[in-house]
Write a protein that holds these residues in place. Structure first.
Motif, short mmCIF file in Angstrom:
data_model
loop_
_atom_site.label_atom_id
_atom_site.label_comp_id
_atom_site.label_asym_id
_atom_site.label_seq_id
_atom_site.Cartn_x
_atom_site.Cartn_y
_atom_site.Cartn_z
N SER A 3 0.83 -1.19 0.00
CA SER A 3 0.00 0.00 0.00
C SER A 3 0.88 1.26 0.00
N LYS A 5 0.77 5.28 0.05
CA LYS A 5 -0.17 6.37 0.36
C LYS A 5 0.54 7.72 0.40
N ASN A 6 -0.13 8.69 -0.19
CA ASN A 6 0.35 10.10 -0.20
C ASN A 6 1.83 10.21 -0.60
N ASN A 19 0.89 13.37 -3.89
CA ASN A 19 -0.19 12.62 -3.22
C ASN A 19 -0.64 11.40 -4.04
N ASN A 21 -1.36 7.55 -4.76
CA ASN A 21 -1.81 6.39 -3.97
C ASN A 21 -2.01 5.18 -4.87
N ASP A 23 -2.66 0.66 -4.34
CA ASP A 23 -2.61 -0.59 -3.57
C ASP A 23 -2.33 -1.72 -4.54
N GLY A 55 5.97 10.17 2.22
CA GLY A 55 4.74 9.38 2.13
C GLY A 55 4.88 8.08 2.90
N GLU A 56 3.93 7.19 2.63
CA GLU A 56 3.94 5.91 3.37
C GLU A 56 3.92 4.74 2.41
#
Lengths: 219, 251
Positions: A3, A5-6, A19, A21, A23, A55-56
């Protein structure tokens, strides 16, 4: 599931991702398409932990294997030594014959053609027992017959021992042929994100082609 | 075609030596004074005669030993400095002035000072070590730069152990370059060592032998000693280059 994210990434003033994203389901093959400079390789490098970002990212299970844009074979090691360095238990003769390189065990990378060297790099990555395989334009320098035999080999391996595969390519046919999901990136955003089904291949290829060539007038 | 190129290469390698020999012979005939410039035959006679004197062997191996000790001290220091610079970008800011200082050292003055501070055996070793340091540092640094960082990155992705990365990737890539650096460095060291020994008047040395020959006007012996130094340097360089070529056969 992997995943992201951002995700934010820029090189000097050029923003590659803002940003962003995505998955990615476990044990699926995902193709990432996009024009040059759209951030495909950057995305792979971020997943591999080779590039800094904001981000992650979650869900990356080690070990990870990779096919880079360049073959990155160790020049002072023979083909056999290159494979054994990464996969000590590999049956080199069998592995090499599976990609049409039987008898090349003792050759140094400098004596291999571009296509042969590419196949060794592919072999090194697929023989490595990983949970995630990342491939950056894996089939460059391969002729058509070899390319589709390697795609077949990857599919067979995936059937026997599935793992997540993310690969970047410019070739729509290649992407649709191998992937179960195709993602098209443009200007740091996902433009197309579709699953391949037994019935939508042609339609998917057409959609990708039209989207990529949008604004380009053939002469 | 390949044999022809090989023959051309051999001729081109020998040609400068032949030119020097011809020039020497012509000038010796023109000068016609063995005390100023002995002929090649006289020099060769003196060269052969050297090997019948036990002192020559003491001098030759004394110089060789000092040159080897000086070089390896210099090599170990530069290796550690280059390794530090490779791992820490800021280290180069400290190392560069030291290297620049070594490059600027007035050799003769330093030998004379070192003779006062130490003795005539140690002074040439220290000065040779310092003078050769910048050259060896450049060689070692460029050897380190031959390591492809992308390959190390690849090994890390595939979780290759640090030991294997060093043993199978880094070391084999720098080793041929290191051998070349050692060969040329040792050759340069012998030349510098003889010069330092002349100034320091080091006993059991080629430099001392050269000084004595100068005192006794034995020009042919001086020429023979020069020839001996040149042959030793070239032989060392040749052996290390051949070895480097062999271990770098994968290139």
């Amino acid at each position: 599931m992997i995943s992201i994210k951002n995700l934010n990434k820029k090189y000097d003033q050029k923003v590659v991702y803002k940003n962003f994203n995505i998955d990615i389901e476990e044990n699926k093959i995902v193709a990432v398409l996009g024009e040059s400079g759209s951030g495909k390789t950057t995305l792979l490098n971020i997943i591999l932990g080779l590039t800094e970002f904001e981000g992650e990212i979650a869900g990356i299970k080690q070990p990870v294997s990779a096919i880079f844009q360049k073959d990155r074979l160790i020049p002072n090691l023979t083909v056999e030594e290159n494979l054994k360095l990464v996969c000590p238990n590999v049956n080199v003769a069998n592995a090499l014959s599976s990609v049409g390189l039987a008898g090349c065990e003792n050759l140094y990378p400098k004596s291999l053609s571009a296509g042969m060297s590419r196949r060794v790099a592919i072999l090194r990555a697929i023989e490595y027992n990983s949970n995630l395989l990342v491939m950056d334009e894996p089939f460059i320098n391969l002729d058509l017959a070899v390319k589709y035999s390697v795609i077949k080999l990857i599919k067979e391996r995936q059937k026997n021992s599935p793992r997540t595969i993310i690969f970047v390519t410019h070739d729509i046919k290649e992407a649709v042929s191998l992937a179960e999901r195709v993602v098209l990136i443009a200007n740091g955003e996902i433009v197309i994100d579709k699953l391949k089904t037994p019935t939508n291949q042609e339609e998917l290829e057409k959609e990708l082609f039209l989207s990529i060539t949008k604004g380009v007038t053939p002469t | 075609m390949k044999n022809k190129q090989k023959a051309i290469n051999v001729i081109l390698t020998i040609l400068p030596f032949v030119c020097i020999i011809i020039l020497w012979a012509v000038v010796a005939i023109l000068v016609n004074n063995a005390k100023v410039l002995p002929s090649m035959v006289e020099t060769l006679k003196a060269f052969v005669a050297l090997f019948s004197h036990a002192e020559f062997y003491l001098a030759f191996f004394g110089t060789l030993l000092r040159a080897i000790v000086a070089f390896f001290c210099s090599f170990i220091i530069t290796f550690l400095l280059a390794l530090t610079c490779k791992q820490n970008r800021n280290a180069i800011k400290i190392v560069q002035p030291i290297i620049a200082l070594c490059r600027a050292l007035p050799t003769i003055a330093v030998v004379l000072l070192l003779v006062i501070w130490t003795n005539s055996q140690i002074a040439p070793v220290i000065v040779t070590m310092l003078v050769v340091l910048p050259t060896v540092f450049n060689g070692v640094t460029s050897a380190f730069n031959t390591i492809d960082n992308e390959l190390i990155e690849t090994c890390k992705v595939f979780k290759v152990t640090k030991k294997d990365i060093f043993k199978k990737v880094q070391f084999p890539q720098i080793f041929p370059e290191m051998l070349t650096v050692i060969g040329s460095g040792l050759s340069l060291n012998i030349k510098l060592m003889v010069a330092a020994e002349v100034i320091a008047f080091t006993s059991n040395s080629l430099g001392h032998y050269l000084s004595l020959s100068n005192l006794y006007d034995a020009t042919a012996t001086m020429m023979a000693l020069v020839l001996c130094t040149v042959i030793t340097g070239l032989t060392i360089e040749f052996i290390f280059n051949a070895f480097a070529k062999k271990v770098g056969a994968w290139k």
